[in-house]
Design an enzyme around this catalytic site. Structure first.
Site, PDB file in Angstrom:
ATOM      1  N   GLU A 157     -23.200  34.037 -17.717  1.00 14.65           N
ATOM      2  CA  GLU A 157     -22.092  33.277 -17.131  1.00 14.65           C
ATOM      3  C   GLU A 157     -20.934  33.266 -18.131  1.00 14.65           C
ATOM      4  OE1 GLU A 157     -23.190  29.866 -14.972  1.00 14.65           O
ATOM      5  OE2 GLU A 157     -21.180  29.010 -14.925  1.00 14.65           O
ATOM      6  N   LYS A 279     -27.193  19.817 -19.470  1.00  8.13           N
ATOM      7  CA  LYS A 279     -26.004  19.578 -18.645  1.00  8.13           C
ATOM      8  C   LYS A 279     -26.500  18.803 -17.430  1.00  8.13           C
ATOM      9  CE  LYS A 279     -22.565  22.186 -15.903  1.00  8.13           C
ATOM     10  NZ  LYS A 279     -21.905  23.500 -15.720  1.00  8.13           N
ATOM     11  N   GLU A 283     -21.137  19.470 -12.302  1.00  8.12           N
ATOM     12  CA  GLU A 283     -20.949  20.688 -11.509  1.00  8.12           C
ATOM     13  C   GLU A 283     -22.220  21.076 -10.757  1.00  8.12           C
ATOM     14  OE1 GLU A 283     -19.300  23.467 -14.422  1.00  8.12           O
ATOM     15  OE2 GLU A 283     -17.309  22.661 -13.999  1.00  8.12           O
ATOM     16  N   ARG A 316     -24.798  16.970 -23.006  1.00  5.47           N
ATOM     17  CA  ARG A 316     -23.368  17.278 -22.824  1.00  5.47           C
ATOM     18  C   ARG A 316     -22.631  16.166 -22.064  1.00  5.47           C
ATOM     19  NH1 ARG A 316     -22.120  22.175 -20.032  1.00  5.47           N
ATOM     20  NH2 ARG A 316     -20.591  22.933 -21.499  1.00  5.47           N
ATOM     21  N   LYS A 357     -16.931  18.536 -25.273  1.00  2.00           N
ATOM     22  CA  LYS A 357     -15.951  19.634 -25.309  1.00  2.00           C
ATOM     23  C   LYS A 357     -14.704  19.198 -26.067  1.00  2.00           C
ATOM     24  CE  LYS A 357     -17.305  22.266 -21.225  1.00  2.00           C
ATOM     25  NZ  LYS A 357     -16.903  23.063 -20.061  1.00  2.00           N
ATOM     26  N   ASP A 362     -11.327  21.302 -19.839  1.00  2.00           N
ATOM     27  CA  ASP A 362     -12.281  22.416 -19.864  1.00  2.00           C
ATOM     28  C   ASP A 362     -11.735  23.637 -20.597  1.00  2.00           C
ATOM     29  OD1 ASP A 362     -14.454  23.960 -19.371  1.00  2.00           O
ATOM     30  OD2 ASP A 362     -14.168  24.140 -17.213  1.00  2.00           O
ATOM     31  N   GLU A 384     -17.959  20.643 -29.115  1.00  5.27           N
ATOM     32  CA  GLU A 384     -18.281  21.894 -28.417  1.00  5.27           C
ATOM     33  C   GLU A 384     -17.019  22.733 -28.257  1.00  5.27           C
ATOM     34  OE1 GLU A 384     -20.801  21.738 -24.872  1.00  5.27           O
ATOM     35  OE2 GLU A 384     -19.713  23.426 -24.019  1.00  5.27           O
ATOM     36  N   GLU A 390     -13.151  32.313 -21.898  1.00  5.93           N
ATOM     37  CA  GLU A 390     -13.086  32.148 -20.438  1.00  5.93           C
ATOM     38  C   GLU A 390     -11.662  31.988 -19.909  1.00  5.93           C
ATOM     39  OE1 GLU A 390     -15.453  28.906 -19.011  1.00  5.93           O
ATOM     40  OE2 GLU A 390     -14.717  29.111 -16.954  1.00  5.93           O
TER      41      GLU A 390
HETATM   42  C1  GCV Z   1     -21.785  26.847 -17.591  1.00  6.28           C
HETATM   43  C2  GCV Z   1     -16.714  25.678 -16.947  1.00  6.28           C
HETATM   44  C3  GCV Z   1     -17.175  27.071 -16.611  1.00  6.28           C
HETATM   45  C4  GCV Z   1     -18.584  27.085 -16.086  1.00  6.28           C
HETATM   46  C5  GCV Z   1     -19.498  26.385 -17.116  1.00  6.28           C
HETATM   47  C6  GCV Z   1     -18.961  24.979 -17.335  1.00  6.28           C
HETATM   48  C7  GCV Z   1     -19.747  24.203 -18.370  1.00  6.28           C
HETATM   49  O1  GCV Z   1     -16.556  24.933 -15.787  1.00  6.28           O
HETATM   50  O2  GCV Z   1     -16.312  27.642 -15.690  1.00  6.28           O
HETATM   51  O3  GCV Z   1     -18.982  28.414 -15.884  1.00  6.28           O
HETATM   52  O4  GCV Z   1     -20.818  26.355 -16.692  1.00  6.28           O
HETATM   53  O5  GCV Z   1     -17.640  25.047 -17.784  1.00  6.28           O
HETATM   54  O6  GCV Z   1     -19.258  24.096 -19.482  1.00  6.28           O
HETATM   55  O7  GCV Z   1     -20.818  23.712 -18.067  1.00  6.28           O
END
Ligand code: GCV
Length: 688
Positions: A157, A279, A283, A316, A357, A362, A384, A390
């Site tokens: 990912e 996590k 999401e 997280r 984070k 993000d 983090e 990305e």
């Molecule tokens: C692993 C963002 C990314 C996702 C990621 C997420 C996270 O939203 O687009 O791919 O998922 O962060 O940090 O959990």
């Protein structure tokens, strides 16, 4: 469905592998022909001995007590001094003998790589270096690798560097040779932990806890000799996913017992596992909210199971509502982590570390530092970062991330001398000088920093060869957060292109230094973020997320653009900061301009500090930024013949794409601003 990960875009398994920054001198005869190692038997010491023997040492004496060999004939002595801080080392040369003293086996390993970096100087003259000690105890890379190829996200990912080092279409790779090389690369810069699977833990990866535990054992066996501890990402609903229970309620005794038993079995197989990374309620991942429980209940559930084994939970804080109604102006995603976690300060067990984070949204190219990092004095915290690029060009654009990380680590949460990295070093979100009466947790304390890895099976490891400098830079900053990006880059250039034509280093510096600001200049302006193509997160799509449920809006209208996060008239997010930031961010006048649109909805005709309107400022930065990329691409042609041809070609191809993409960003953003504001460009450049 199209793959979002770019495994298909980078050559994989060509057989040839770029050595990255590992010193080539290892292949040359070692100058230390005779070595005395006085250390206990240990897998990491064994690694150092193997390294020395591959490097051409003629005789190596390994003993756990001193004095088997005559000192007179020894070129290099390696000893252990447990009085040194953990993992540190000291190097010196005296009387024709070089000495490496490590605090422990890892200290010896890191010192060994430092010796290699010094090359022939390590065996010349008389000198003594100060003790080198890592600032932050846990220096970890998170892999977002899937076991199965995910239909949308692919094998890795957000991976932009070929397939996974660990897995291949549903299996653990049979040949883990590349993992060994990766481990060596990480050890050479002091990374000491790796999580081996995606934080989005699908059903297949959940079985790493049970039926695929032997895979974890195998990976740990490959990483351990390099001083690297393995962590597992776990699914909070594992008891249900694996079919054992009908609940994962953290307060249910059966669930607690399940985690205790499962974790006992995991540690029977991998006794030195670092712990779990989680996590939850994020999401779509399951979490304690489903049972009306808090994240302290959730984290402590796992912490209790890990405690007898000295394991830790990295939990997280990326928790927010990803099903927001875009019409709802009262919800602000930036507030979410703080709002969910801050009231839980003090409620976590000692072996829970909150992984936060760097920004509140993000991993955007520009965000303010998350206020949560300095808001939980009685909780262990970990910063983090994201090495995988990305939102920052996906390793197709030159983007030197240490330039952003240095700003983040140097942030002063209270406006005084205390910097964020000092908090990460002690692992507590309070100032080291704090006089808070509530003393920080002392048991198993220690700092941590984690980052999402950017490597894959690509022949350059990282897709864009210059993205190697980001991996290198993360590790070096985790060891010494006071290093400057320029100094780190020089180290990386020196190790990666040893004995290169003297014209190369200045050329590389010109292209790589400042590339973060350049990327920022032609993409989403002034901290507004998220103008990327939905899903892939590559390339511009100004309104791509504007009417989506993800909570990432810029609110552009004919008056202006940006998110009002003030206490006076907006979401109140500015109030999550300590002073002086709470007030500094609150006011349009004092808010740093690079974050203006993160904190304020600003009129298009607002005058920036240099007198330009906001619209004109955006035109200038985008046109200048895109033009600068074209210049960089031209500059790179001077490297033809100075580097390996395939490296030259790879960078040239990537720069072509960067030129195309930067122009697209520029054209879309400037035309959007023109259409919304009606303000023409002072310089008459094309707006569409
Ligand atoms: C692993 C963002 C990314 C996702 C990621 C997420 C996270 O939203 O687009 O791919 O998922 O962060 O940090 O959990």
């Amino acid at each position: 469905m199209a793959l979002i990960g770019s495994e298909d875009r980078s050559p994989d398994d060509t057989g040839w592998l770029h050595p990255a920054w590992l010193p080539r001198s290892l292949t040359a005869p070692l100058r230390a022909r005779t070595v005395l190692v006085v250390a206990p038997e240990h897998p990491v010491i064994r690694t150092v001995v193997d390294e020395l023997s591959h490097a051409g040492a003629k005789a190596i004496w390994l003993t756990d007590t001193d004095a088997t060999a005559s000192r007179a004939v020894i070129d290099l002595t390696i000893t252990i001094d447990p009085e040194l801080p953990p993992e540190s080392f000291r190097l010196a040369r005296h009387g024709g003998q070089t000495s490496l003293v490590g605090a422990d086996p890892k200290g010896v390993l890191y010192g060994h790589f430092h010796l290699l970096r010094r090359g022939r100087l390590a065996f010349q003259g008389q000198w003594r270096q100060p003790v080198s000690t890592p600032a932050i105890g846990l220096r970890m890379l998170d892999h977002w690798d899937n076991i199965d190829v995910h239909p949308v996200m692919g094998q890795v990912e957000r991976g932009y560097a070929g397939g996974s080092l660990f897995y291949d279409a549903g299996s653990l790779r049979w040949d883990l040779g590349r993992v060994d090389q990766y481990a060596r690369l990480l050890a050479s810069v002091g990374v000491n932990a790796v999580s081996i699977n995606n934080v989005n833990v699908h059903a297949t990866e959940t079985t790493l806890l049970t039926t695929r535990l032997d895979w974890v054992t195998r990976l740990a066996d490959h990483l351990r000799p390099w001083g690297i501890t393995v962590f597992l990402s776990v699914n909070f609903a594992a008891p249900i996913v694996l079919g054992d229970l009908d609940s994962c309620d953290p307060c249910d005794q059966r669930v607690r017992q399940w985690w205790a038993d499962t974790t006992d079995r995991v540690y029977a197989a991998v006794p030195d596992l670092g712990g779990y990374l989680v996590k939850a309620d994020s999401e779509g991942q399951p979490g304690p909210f489903a049972y009306g429980r808090s994240h302290a209940d959730g984290a402590n559930l796992l912490a209790r199971a890990l405690s007898p084994h000295q394991g830790v939970v990295l939990w997280r804080c990326f928790v927010y509502n990803h099903r927001q109604d875009w019409r709802d102006r009262s919800t602000d995603r930036a507030r979410a982590a703080f709002d969910h976690f801050v009231e839980l300060d003090g409620a976590f067990l000692d072996n829970v570390i909150l992984q936060i984070k760097h920004g509140p949204i993000d991993f955007q190219v520009r965000e303010p530092v998350s206020p949560l990092l300095a808001a939980m004095p009685r909780t262990r915290v970990c910063l983090e970062l994201q090495v995988t690029a990305e939102y920052t060009g996906q390793q197709r654009h030159v983007h030197y991330l240490p330039e952003a990380w240095q700003e983040i680590l140097g942030f002063r949460p209270w406006g005084d001398e205390t910097k964020l990295w000092q908090l990460m070093a002690i692992g507590q979100s309070q100032s080291p000088e704090s006089t808070t009466t509530e003393s920080p947790r002392s048991v198993r304390s220690g700092g941590a920093i984690a980052a999402v890895s950017n490597v894959g099976r690509d022949e350059f490891w990282t897709g864009h060869p210059f993205a190697q400098a980001n991996l290198y830079g993360f590790a070096r900053l985790a060891w010494d957060p006071t290093l400057t990006p320029a100094a780190i880059l020089d180290e990386w250039i020196g190790s990666t292109f040893p004995e290169a034509n003297p014209d190369l280093a200045p050329l590389l510096r010109q292209i790589i230094l400042g590339s973060r600001a350049l990327y920022e200049s032609y993409t989403a302006p002034n901290g507004v973020g998220f103008m990327v193509t939905p899903g892939s997160h590559y390339g511009p799509s100004v309104d791509g997320y504007e009417y989506s449920p993800w909570g990432t809006y810029h609110f552009a209208d004919r008056e202006g653009i940006g998110v009002d996060r003030t206490r006076a008239s907006g979401s109140g997010y500015t109030g999550q900061y300590h002073q002086p930031w709470a007030d500094l961010f609150e006011s349009v006048e004092t808010c740093p301009e690079e974050l203006l649109l993160f904190f304020h909805h600003v009129r298009w005709d607002h005058r920036m500090h240099d007198g330009d309107t906001l619209a004109q400022h955006i035109y200038n930065s985008h046109f200048d930024g895109a033009a600068a990329i074209h210049s960089l691409a031209r500059l790179w042609t001077q490297a033809d013949g100075l580097v390996e041809p395939r490296l030259y070609r790879r960078v040239a191809e990537r720069l072509d794409e960067q030129c195309r993409c930067a122009q697209e960003w520029c054209d879309q953003i400037t035309s959007y601003v023109w259409r919304h504001s009606g303000i023409p460009d002072d310089h008459g450049r094309p707006l569409y």
